[in-house]
Design an enzyme around this catalytic site. Sequence first.
Site, PDB file in Angstrom:
ATOM      1  CG  ASP A   1       7.640 -55.937 -49.321  1.00  0.00           C
ATOM      2  OD1 ASP A   1       7.005 -56.952 -49.677  1.00  0.00           O
ATOM      3  OD2 ASP A   1       8.596 -55.462 -49.962  1.00  0.00           O
TER       4      ASP A   1
ATOM      5  CG  ASP B   1      11.855 -59.797 -50.543  1.00  0.00           C
ATOM      6  OD1 ASP B   1      11.376 -59.992 -49.410  1.00  0.00           O
ATOM      7  OD2 ASP B   1      11.194 -59.969 -51.583  1.00  0.00           O
TER       8      ASP B   1
ATOM      9  NE  ARG C   1       2.038 -64.213 -51.940  1.00  0.00           N
ATOM     10  CZ  ARG C   1       2.684 -65.368 -52.066  1.00  0.00           C
ATOM     11  NH1 ARG C   1       2.086 -66.398 -52.602  1.00  0.00           N
ATOM     12  NH2 ARG C   1       3.923 -65.484 -51.674  1.00  0.00           N
TER      13      ARG C   1
ATOM     14  CB  THR D   1       9.582 -63.199 -46.729  1.00  0.00           C
ATOM     15  OG1 THR D   1      10.028 -63.660 -48.017  1.00  0.00           O
ATOM     16  CG2 THR D   1      10.302 -61.901 -46.450  1.00  0.00           C
TER      17      THR D   1
ATOM     18  N   GLY E   1       3.457 -65.513 -48.400  1.00  0.00           N
ATOM     19  CA  GLY E   1       4.103 -66.830 -48.429  1.00  0.00           C
ATOM     20  C   GLY E   1       4.544 -67.229 -47.027  1.00  0.00           C
TER      21      GLY E   1
ATOM     22  NE  ARG F   1       8.554 -61.074 -53.359  1.00  0.00           N
ATOM     23  CZ  ARG F   1       7.901 -60.075 -52.777  1.00  0.00           C
ATOM     24  NH1 ARG F   1       6.688 -59.771 -53.191  1.00  0.00           N
ATOM     25  NH2 ARG F   1       8.438 -59.387 -51.798  1.00  0.00           N
TER      26      ARG F   1
HETATM   27  O1  F6P Z   1       7.923 -64.812 -51.116  1.00  0.00           O
HETATM   28  C1  F6P Z   1       8.186 -66.150 -50.854  1.00  0.00           C
HETATM   29  C2  F6P Z   1       8.111 -66.953 -52.119  1.00  0.00           C
HETATM   30  O2  F6P Z   1       8.392 -68.309 -51.809  1.00  0.00           O
HETATM   31  C3  F6P Z   1       9.022 -66.499 -53.254  1.00  0.00           C
HETATM   32  O3  F6P Z   1      10.354 -66.908 -53.077  1.00  0.00           O
HETATM   33  C4  F6P Z   1       8.341 -67.087 -54.447  1.00  0.00           C
HETATM   34  O4  F6P Z   1       8.623 -66.330 -55.600  1.00  0.00           O
HETATM   35  C5  F6P Z   1       6.886 -67.010 -54.092  1.00  0.00           C
HETATM   36  O5  F6P Z   1       6.815 -66.897 -52.678  1.00  0.00           O
HETATM   37  C6  F6P Z   1       6.071 -68.201 -54.515  1.00  0.00           C
HETATM   38  O6  F6P Z   1       4.743 -67.951 -54.214  1.00  0.00           O
HETATM   39  P1  F6P Z   1       3.578 -69.033 -54.194  1.00  0.00           P
HETATM   40  O7  F6P Z   1       3.638 -69.737 -52.876  1.00  0.00           O
HETATM   41  O8  F6P Z   1       2.347 -68.234 -54.336  1.00  0.00           O
HETATM   42  O9  F6P Z   1       3.838 -69.985 -55.319  1.00  0.00           O
END
Ligand code: F6P
Length: 335
Positions: free
Chosen positions: A107, A139, A76, A135, A15, A181
């Site tokens: 991580d 976390d 990802r 991030t 992210g 998250r």
């Molecule tokens: O890890 C960053 C984050 O924004 C989290 O807070 C959230 O759960 C997740 O990524 C959302 O992911 P995506 O961008 O794949 O919807």
Amino acid sequence: MEKQIKRIGVLTSGGDAPGMNAAVRAVVRTALSRGIDCVGIRRGWNGLINSDFIRMDTSSVSHIINKGGTVLYTARSEEFRQTAGQDKALATCRLLGLDAIVAIGGDGTFRGALALSRRAAEKGYQLQVAGVPATIDNDIGCSHYTIGFDTACNTAVECIDRLRDTMQSHERCSVVEVMGRRAGYLALYVGISVGATAVLIPERELDFERDVVEKIRRARLAGTTHYMVVVAEGAGNTMEISQQIHDEIGLDPRVTVLGHIQRGGAPSARDRETASRMGYKAVEAVAQNAGNCVIATQEGRLVVMDMEKALAMTKEFNMDRYDILEALTNNSGIR
Ligand code: F6P
């Protein structure tokens, strides 16, 4: 004899987080100032798999320190989790002659980096990896602070302040979901900063009567007629929480999910400065052959940690902040 580092790759993965660009800029400029070539890998680990890269020079990172998102794009990568994907990535590293990679992300990004370095070693290729924690969730076990957290908190606070205006006028209850998250750092920090009536985080088991109903009741008894309930996305379903408030005390809450708004926007001074220092330190560590490492913050200082050890660390959630929140919540003095 220590390997002389001639060329490094830099990528952002997972992210995005405000401040990633400042980190990329710092990596590129520090490398160039040391006579090290720098290649930008685009779209996270997929960039190595698909040979999607760009030569970086000093002007390729001009005017990005103030920009949200990441100029290198991010992703990802499912393919990179498999050894076949890692082998494709390794082939690109060999072809480009990369001695090291600086990976900016969370991580999951670091686990990928370590797997790649190990796979390279199995094949007799020396590839150092350095992780820069970025991030909005804050976390990452080894680091007290991660790039993007401060900006995301500020964004959420600004949004909730706006919500408060309308909740106050209509004497309503607001249930706001913030990201994070599986962690409650963002929610708790934001909750303290907006003076929330209640904050629900995954680190504390929910007792609805104690944590929501009683808090709203106490606020009402103290004269308040609007309520702000901040919910970490990992703490429960916001719609169900809202419904439960309705069913148990008859309020008619409005639900707001802040969502990806929290990931964008110009990075704060704290995030730009931290990212600049971390990016600089990452290149310094790589140039000194520090081995696979993460550039972490401990008590505000930057430390270079062995990546394997860093990944094994867990962050102890600081419940002191929750106690502070409880003490500052409008409790009308009832015990
Ligand atoms: O890890 C960053 C984050 O924004 C989290 O807070 C959230 O759960 C997740 O990524 C959302 O992911 P995506 O961008 O794949 O919807």
